[in-house]
Design a protein around this motif. Sequence first.
Motif, PDB file in Angstrom:
ATOM      1  N   TYR A   1      59.632  35.121  41.695  1.00  0.00           N
ATOM      2  CA  TYR A   1      58.994  33.820  41.927  1.00  0.00           C
ATOM      3  C   TYR A   1      57.534  33.855  41.468  1.00  0.00           C
ATOM      4  O   TYR A   1      57.056  32.943  40.789  1.00  0.00           O
ATOM      5  CB  TYR A   1      59.081  33.491  43.425  1.00  0.00           C
ATOM      6  CG  TYR A   1      58.260  32.307  43.866  1.00  0.00           C
ATOM      7  CD1 TYR A   1      56.974  32.482  44.368  1.00  0.00           C
ATOM      8  CD2 TYR A   1      58.765  31.006  43.778  1.00  0.00           C
ATOM      9  CE1 TYR A   1      56.214  31.402  44.774  1.00  0.00           C
ATOM     10  CE2 TYR A   1      58.000  29.926  44.186  1.00  0.00           C
ATOM     11  CZ  TYR A   1      56.736  30.129  44.685  1.00  0.00           C
ATOM     12  OH  TYR A   1      55.977  29.060  45.094  1.00  0.00           O
ATOM     13  N   LEU A   2      56.828  34.930  41.820  1.00  0.00           N
ATOM     14  CA  LEU A   2      55.410  35.031  41.446  1.00  0.00           C
ATOM     15  C   LEU A   2      55.277  35.080  39.926  1.00  0.00           C
ATOM     16  O   LEU A   2      54.412  34.417  39.345  1.00  0.00           O
ATOM     17  CB  LEU A   2      54.788  36.284  42.085  1.00  0.00           C
ATOM     18  CG  LEU A   2      54.639  36.250  43.601  1.00  0.00           C
ATOM     19  CD1 LEU A   2      54.201  37.605  44.132  1.00  0.00           C
ATOM     20  CD2 LEU A   2      53.647  35.184  44.040  1.00  0.00           C
ATOM     21  N   MET A   3      56.145  35.831  39.275  1.00  0.00           N
ATOM     22  CA  MET A   3      56.065  35.934  37.813  1.00  0.00           C
ATOM     23  C   MET A   3      56.410  34.596  37.161  1.00  0.00           C
ATOM     24  O   MET A   3      55.775  34.200  36.184  1.00  0.00           O
ATOM     25  CB  MET A   3      56.998  37.037  37.306  1.00  0.00           C
ATOM     26  CG  MET A   3      56.450  38.434  37.565  1.00  0.00           C
ATOM     27  SD  MET A   3      57.330  39.725  36.663  1.00  0.00           S
ATOM     28  CE  MET A   3      58.798  39.877  37.652  1.00  0.00           C
TER      29      MET A   3
ATOM     30  N   GLN B   1      49.326  39.094  38.752  1.00  0.00           N
ATOM     31  CA  GLN B   1      48.467  39.976  39.527  1.00  0.00           C
ATOM     32  C   GLN B   1      49.076  40.299  40.882  1.00  0.00           C
ATOM     33  O   GLN B   1      49.216  41.470  41.244  1.00  0.00           O
ATOM     34  CB  GLN B   1      47.080  39.340  39.713  1.00  0.00           C
ATOM     35  CG  GLN B   1      46.082  40.257  40.404  1.00  0.00           C
ATOM     36  CD  GLN B   1      45.755  41.466  39.565  1.00  0.00           C
ATOM     37  OE1 GLN B   1      44.970  41.415  38.636  1.00  0.00           O
ATOM     38  NE2 GLN B   1      46.357  42.604  39.894  1.00  0.00           N
ATOM     39  N   ASP B   2      49.418  39.266  41.639  1.00  0.00           N
ATOM     40  CA  ASP B   2      49.980  39.505  42.974  1.00  0.00           C
ATOM     41  C   ASP B   2      51.332  40.200  42.885  1.00  0.00           C
ATOM     42  O   ASP B   2      51.655  41.061  43.705  1.00  0.00           O
ATOM     43  CB  ASP B   2      50.098  38.191  43.750  1.00  0.00           C
ATOM     44  CG  ASP B   2      48.741  37.706  44.250  1.00  0.00           C
ATOM     45  OD1 ASP B   2      48.556  36.487  44.405  1.00  0.00           O
ATOM     46  OD2 ASP B   2      47.851  38.551  44.469  1.00  0.00           O
ATOM     47  N   ALA B   3      52.111  39.843  41.878  1.00  0.00           N
ATOM     48  CA  ALA B   3      53.417  40.508  41.692  1.00  0.00           C
ATOM     49  C   ALA B   3      53.191  41.992  41.455  1.00  0.00           C
ATOM     50  O   ALA B   3      53.881  42.847  42.018  1.00  0.00           O
ATOM     51  CB  ALA B   3      54.164  39.898  40.511  1.00  0.00           C
ATOM     52  N   PHE B   4      52.172  42.292  40.646  1.00  0.00           N
ATOM     53  CA  PHE B   4      51.894  43.690  40.331  1.00  0.00           C
ATOM     54  C   PHE B   4      51.497  44.467  41.589  1.00  0.00           C
ATOM     55  O   PHE B   4      52.006  45.566  41.846  1.00  0.00           O
ATOM     56  CB  PHE B   4      50.770  43.795  39.288  1.00  0.00           C
ATOM     57  CG  PHE B   4      50.407  45.212  38.949  1.00  0.00           C
ATOM     58  CD1 PHE B   4      49.407  45.868  39.644  1.00  0.00           C
ATOM     59  CD2 PHE B   4      51.100  45.905  37.970  1.00  0.00           C
ATOM     60  CE1 PHE B   4      49.096  47.199  39.364  1.00  0.00           C
ATOM     61  CE2 PHE B   4      50.792  47.223  37.679  1.00  0.00           C
ATOM     62  CZ  PHE B   4      49.785  47.877  38.372  1.00  0.00           C
ATOM     63  N   PHE B   5      50.573  43.891  42.376  1.00  0.00           N
ATOM     64  CA  PHE B   5      50.096  44.597  43.578  1.00  0.00           C
ATOM     65  C   PHE B   5      51.243  44.888  44.542  1.00  0.00           C
ATOM     66  O   PHE B   5      51.368  45.993  45.078  1.00  0.00           O
ATOM     67  CB  PHE B   5      49.028  43.764  44.299  1.00  0.00           C
ATOM     68  CG  PHE B   5      47.656  43.874  43.689  1.00  0.00           C
ATOM     69  CD1 PHE B   5      46.771  42.811  43.754  1.00  0.00           C
ATOM     70  CD2 PHE B   5      47.228  45.037  43.067  1.00  0.00           C
ATOM     71  CE1 PHE B   5      45.501  42.906  43.195  1.00  0.00           C
ATOM     72  CE2 PHE B   5      45.969  45.145  42.505  1.00  0.00           C
ATOM     73  CZ  PHE B   5      45.109  44.075  42.570  1.00  0.00           C
ATOM     74  N   ILE B   6      52.085  43.879  44.757  1.00  0.00           N
ATOM     75  CA  ILE B   6      53.191  44.057  45.712  1.00  0.00           C
ATOM     76  C   ILE B   6      54.174  45.107  45.195  1.00  0.00           C
ATOM     77  O   ILE B   6      54.608  46.003  45.929  1.00  0.00           O
ATOM     78  CB  ILE B   6      53.889  42.708  45.987  1.00  0.00           C
ATOM     79  CG1 ILE B   6      52.945  41.802  46.785  1.00  0.00           C
ATOM     80  CG2 ILE B   6      55.198  42.900  46.738  1.00  0.00           C
ATOM     81  CD1 ILE B   6      53.424  40.367  46.935  1.00  0.00           C
ATOM     82  N   LEU B   7      54.509  45.023  43.918  1.00  0.00           N
ATOM     83  CA  LEU B   7      55.464  45.991  43.353  1.00  0.00           C
ATOM     84  C   LEU B   7      54.890  47.399  43.367  1.00  0.00           C
ATOM     85  O   LEU B   7      55.612  48.376  43.611  1.00  0.00           O
ATOM     86  CB  LEU B   7      55.815  45.597  41.911  1.00  0.00           C
ATOM     87  CG  LEU B   7      56.737  44.392  41.776  1.00  0.00           C
ATOM     88  CD1 LEU B   7      56.782  43.913  40.338  1.00  0.00           C
ATOM     89  CD2 LEU B   7      58.142  44.716  42.261  1.00  0.00           C
ATOM     90  N   ASN B   8      53.595  47.497  43.116  1.00  0.00           N
ATOM     91  CA  ASN B   8      52.938  48.804  43.112  1.00  0.00           C
ATOM     92  C   ASN B   8      53.014  49.436  44.504  1.00  0.00           C
ATOM     93  O   ASN B   8      53.293  50.631  44.645  1.00  0.00           O
ATOM     94  CB  ASN B   8      51.473  48.623  42.678  1.00  0.00           C
ATOM     95  CG  ASN B   8      50.892  49.912  42.122  1.00  0.00           C
ATOM     96  OD1 ASN B   8      51.616  50.770  41.630  1.00  0.00           O
ATOM     97  ND2 ASN B   8      49.579  50.047  42.204  1.00  0.00           N
TER      98      ASN B   8
END
Lengths: 394, 69
Positions: free
Chosen positions: A77-79, A85-92
């Motif tokens: 959804y974020l992508m 950015q937020d997708a990256f932080f959460i996935l990280n």
Amino acid sequence: MMLLYTIYYEVLVYLGAQTSYGGIMIEKYPEFYKIKEMFERTGTITVDEIRKIQKITEMVHMEKEEDWYFIDNLTNYLMDNKNYQDAFFILNNCAKKFKSKYRDFFGIKLTLVRIKALVEDKKIELQINPNHDAKSYDHYELLENGWSFLESHLESIIKKQDARLINRAQEVMNEIMMGKGILEERFGRTAEDQKPKNGYGEAILDAGVIIEDITFESGSDSSKGPAGDVVAETDSTKKVDSVVNGDGVMSDDKKRRDDETVVPIEGMPEELTLETVTEQLELLEGELVNPLNDVYTHLYILLKIVKLQYDKIKLLDAEIVKKREELEKLERIFGDEVSLAGLELLTNGDTLSRKKADTQADIDFLIRNKDEHFEEFIQNKKKAQEAIDALDRG
Amino acid sequence: MEILEKDMETIKKVINNEIDIKDLPEEEVKRLITLCEAQKLNMEKRIVEKEEKITRLESEIEKYKNSIN
């Protein structure tokens, strides 16, 4: 630092908050499941909720398949909303904290986020972890250096023999391959070949270039379009900012520009509504396909369409915020079960003798005017429930 | 990316009435058309997604209203 960590760990063990492999349990954060439930029900999430999820995933360990599924959907959804950015932080966070069965999946998806961001030419900040310094690769470095990591993640996933997980990982890999293709088309296959191969054309359409932050400013003179029509008549005192990513659900729901006005274009009503914008868009789409248009007219119409699309997105965002507020209000009213007898008391307050038809009309009235009668509605509901309870007690 | 940035600037100037479309060379106009068509497609997709969100929210609201019937 180690001493603090040790004390922290011991406290957690004492409180029984540990998972079987030594992490903090997600169950200690009910907020996570509240946000999850709302997201799964409405398909929307606020910025505040995203921050909470980010914080929680930074701290806790997760094990369940349903949690993996939620994070996967949320980051999709974020992508889709270009929030890489937020997708990256959460996935990280999840790539570090999740149970190992799912960690490889998040590792693969991290590459996907970075590739998608590169395709859209969006820069994202990478968290600098002293134990793992994630370099900010450009596109060919990412693909050349990251490929062996992807293959080892995929191998590890296949060994888990979970069909659902394997299928999803394969889908993510396919998306990565598509992004890789776009970047190669645009930038060439090697670091040396940096010029776009064909300039525009299909590469641009595939990449889905987004025009950021177009500002529609007022001008002192009106300008003419190709056919001598007025492009835009503007009042020099009016100014409109049109933000591409003005997604009311993603941004702070309460943030609204007090001085926001709308610039009329060619006789458009000053106050735009979803209906009028949609009508205008349909008209312009019709004009766009006229074979008699020259290139100038074609571009002119396209620009008008894009402008109206921005306006429509802003109106839709406002509508989404309104609907969410309405839903939350209704949840507060109808969260508890209320019997028909109780509902009859809503309008009467002291008797069960009202006819059902009259009661329904009163309820309909209250719902239609719920904003105005909200407090009255709540008070009557309480009285109704008390009366029902009293009746039940006999 | 330099070409794209320059074209974005041109589009902004056209929209803000700083330059007239008719003053642009035809080749440049054709490039801008390609850019705008890509943008139009993206925006259409986003509009559809938002309309679907609204439909889902309305469906949830309707469920609550129906719960009293």
